[in-house]
Design an enzyme around this catalytic site. Structure first.
Site, short mmCIF file in Angstrom:
data_model
loop_
_atom_site.label_atom_id
_atom_site.label_comp_id
_atom_site.label_asym_id
_atom_site.label_seq_id
_atom_site.Cartn_x
_atom_site.Cartn_y
_atom_site.Cartn_z
N CYS A 194 26.13 -8.85 62.94
CA CYS A 194 26.17 -7.52 63.57
C CYS A 194 25.18 -6.62 62.83
O CYS A 194 24.26 -7.13 62.19
CB CYS A 194 27.59 -6.95 63.58
SG CYS A 194 28.34 -6.71 61.95
N ASN A 253 27.49 -5.62 59.03
CA ASN A 253 28.27 -6.72 58.42
C ASN A 253 29.52 -6.20 57.71
O ASN A 253 29.97 -6.74 56.71
CB ASN A 253 27.40 -7.54 57.45
CG ASN A 253 28.02 -8.87 57.01
OD1 ASN A 253 27.70 -9.39 55.95
ND2 ASN A 253 28.92 -9.43 57.80
N CYS A 281 32.07 -4.39 60.07
CA CYS A 281 33.10 -4.20 61.11
C CYS A 281 33.28 -5.43 61.99
O CYS A 281 34.32 -6.08 61.96
CB CYS A 281 32.77 -2.99 61.99
SG CYS A 281 32.88 -1.40 61.13
N ARG A 282 32.28 -5.75 62.81
CA ARG A 282 32.46 -6.80 63.82
C ARG A 282 32.27 -8.21 63.27
O ARG A 282 33.14 -9.08 63.46
CB ARG A 282 31.50 -6.56 65.00
CG ARG A 282 31.83 -5.32 65.81
CD ARG A 282 30.69 -4.90 66.70
NE ARG A 282 29.53 -4.46 65.93
CZ ARG A 282 28.36 -4.10 66.43
NH1 ARG A 282 28.16 -4.18 67.74
NH2 ARG A 282 27.38 -3.68 65.65
N SER A 283 31.14 -8.47 62.61
CA SER A 283 30.89 -9.86 62.20
C SER A 283 31.86 -10.38 61.13
O SER A 283 32.18 -11.58 61.14
CB SER A 283 29.42 -10.07 61.77
OG SER A 283 29.07 -9.28 60.67
N ASP A 327 30.35 -1.44 69.17
CA ASP A 327 30.37 -1.08 67.76
C ASP A 327 31.51 -0.09 67.52
O ASP A 327 31.47 1.02 68.04
CB ASP A 327 29.01 -0.46 67.42
CG ASP A 327 28.89 -0.07 65.97
OD1 ASP A 327 29.92 -0.10 65.26
OD2 ASP A 327 27.78 0.26 65.56
P1 4NP Z 1 29.12 -3.34 62.29
O1 4NP Z 1 29.39 -1.76 62.41
O2 4NP Z 1 27.68 -3.54 62.72
O3 4NP Z 1 30.08 -3.93 63.27
O4 4NP Z 1 29.37 -3.73 60.86
C1 4NP Z 1 28.57 -0.81 61.79
C2 4NP Z 1 28.74 -0.54 60.46
C3 4NP Z 1 27.95 0.43 59.86
C4 4NP Z 1 26.99 1.08 60.60
C5 4NP Z 1 26.81 0.80 61.92
C6 4NP Z 1 27.61 -0.16 62.53
N1 4NP Z 1 26.21 2.08 59.99
O5 4NP Z 1 25.36 2.69 60.68
O6 4NP Z 1 26.35 2.35 58.77
#
Ligand code: 4NP
Length: 157
Positions: A8, A11, A13-15, A124
Site C-alpha cells: 500500500c 505500510n 494500514c491496509r497492507s 485508504d
Molecule cells: P496505508 O494508509 O497506505 O494503507 O498504510 C496510509 C498511511 C499513511 C498515509 C497514507 C495512507 N500517509 O499519508 O501518511
C-alpha cells in the site's frame, strides 16, 4: 514455496492487515507460502501498524503487532513471486519500478482476486471517518486473501 508481497502507500494500514490475514491462512491451512508487506512511500518506515488497524485485526483474532513498515524497492521483484497492490496509485507506482515484463507479470490489484477484472481499490482508511473504514477494509481483504489461499492450496497461482 510461493512468496507474496502486499503493498500500500504507508505500510501501516491496509497492507499490514493483508499480511496478517494471509499469514494466518498460511499457518492454519498449512500452505507452502510466505507473505510480507511494504509501502510505496517511506513516510512510516520502521513504524508499527496504525493502532486502528491493529485493534480491528485483533477483534478478528489476527495479531499484526510484530510488523514494521518498510519501503518497497525494485529488489522486491527478485524476492517475491506475487505482488498485490491495494489501489491504482500503488499499482502504477510499483509498475513504474518494474525492470522487465517478468516483473510486470507479478503485479496485480488485490481485489481482482475476489472480483476478477474489477480493478477496484481497497479504500485508504488513514484519513477516513472512523472504525467502519477499517472494518470494511478488513472484510474486503479477508475475501481476497481467502481466494488467494485457495489458489495457493491447489498451486494454481
Ligand atoms: P496505508 O494508509 O497506505 O494503507 O498504510 C496510509 C498511511 C499513511 C498515509 C497514507 C495512507 N500517509 O499519508 O501518511
Amino acid at each position: 514455496m510461493k512468496k507474496v508481497l502486499m503493498v500500500c502507500l504507508g505500510n501501516i494500514c491496509r497492507s499490514p492487515v493483508a499480511n496478517g490475514l494471509l499469514r494466518d491462512k498460511i499457518n492454519t491451512q498449512g500452505l507452502d507460502a510466505e507473505v510480507d508487506s511494504a509501502g510505496t512511500s517511506a513516510y512510516h518506515t520502521g513504524e508499527k501498524p496504525d493502532p486502528r488497524s491493529t485493534a480491528n485485526a485483533a477483534q478478528h483474532g489476527i495479531d499484526i503487532t510484530d510488523l514494521r513498515a518498510r519501503q518497497f524497492t525494485a529488489h522486491d521483484f527478485d524476492d517475491f513471486d506475487l505482488i498485490y497492490a491495494m489501489d491504482g496509485s500503488n499499482y502504477q507506482n510499483i509498475l513504474a519500478m518494474a525492470r522487465d515484463e517478468a516483473d510486470r507479470q507479478k503485479v496485480d490489484m488485490i481485489l481482482n482476486l475476489s472480483e476478477p477484472g474489477g480493478n477496484r481499490p481497497v479504500p485508504d482508511p488513514y484519513f477516513g471517518n472512523g472504525d467502519e473504514g477499517f472494518e470494511r477494509v478488513f472484510q474486503m481483504l479477508d475475501a481476497a486473501c481467502e481466494v488467494l489461499a485457495d489458489r495457493l492450496k491447489s498451486d494454481g497461482v
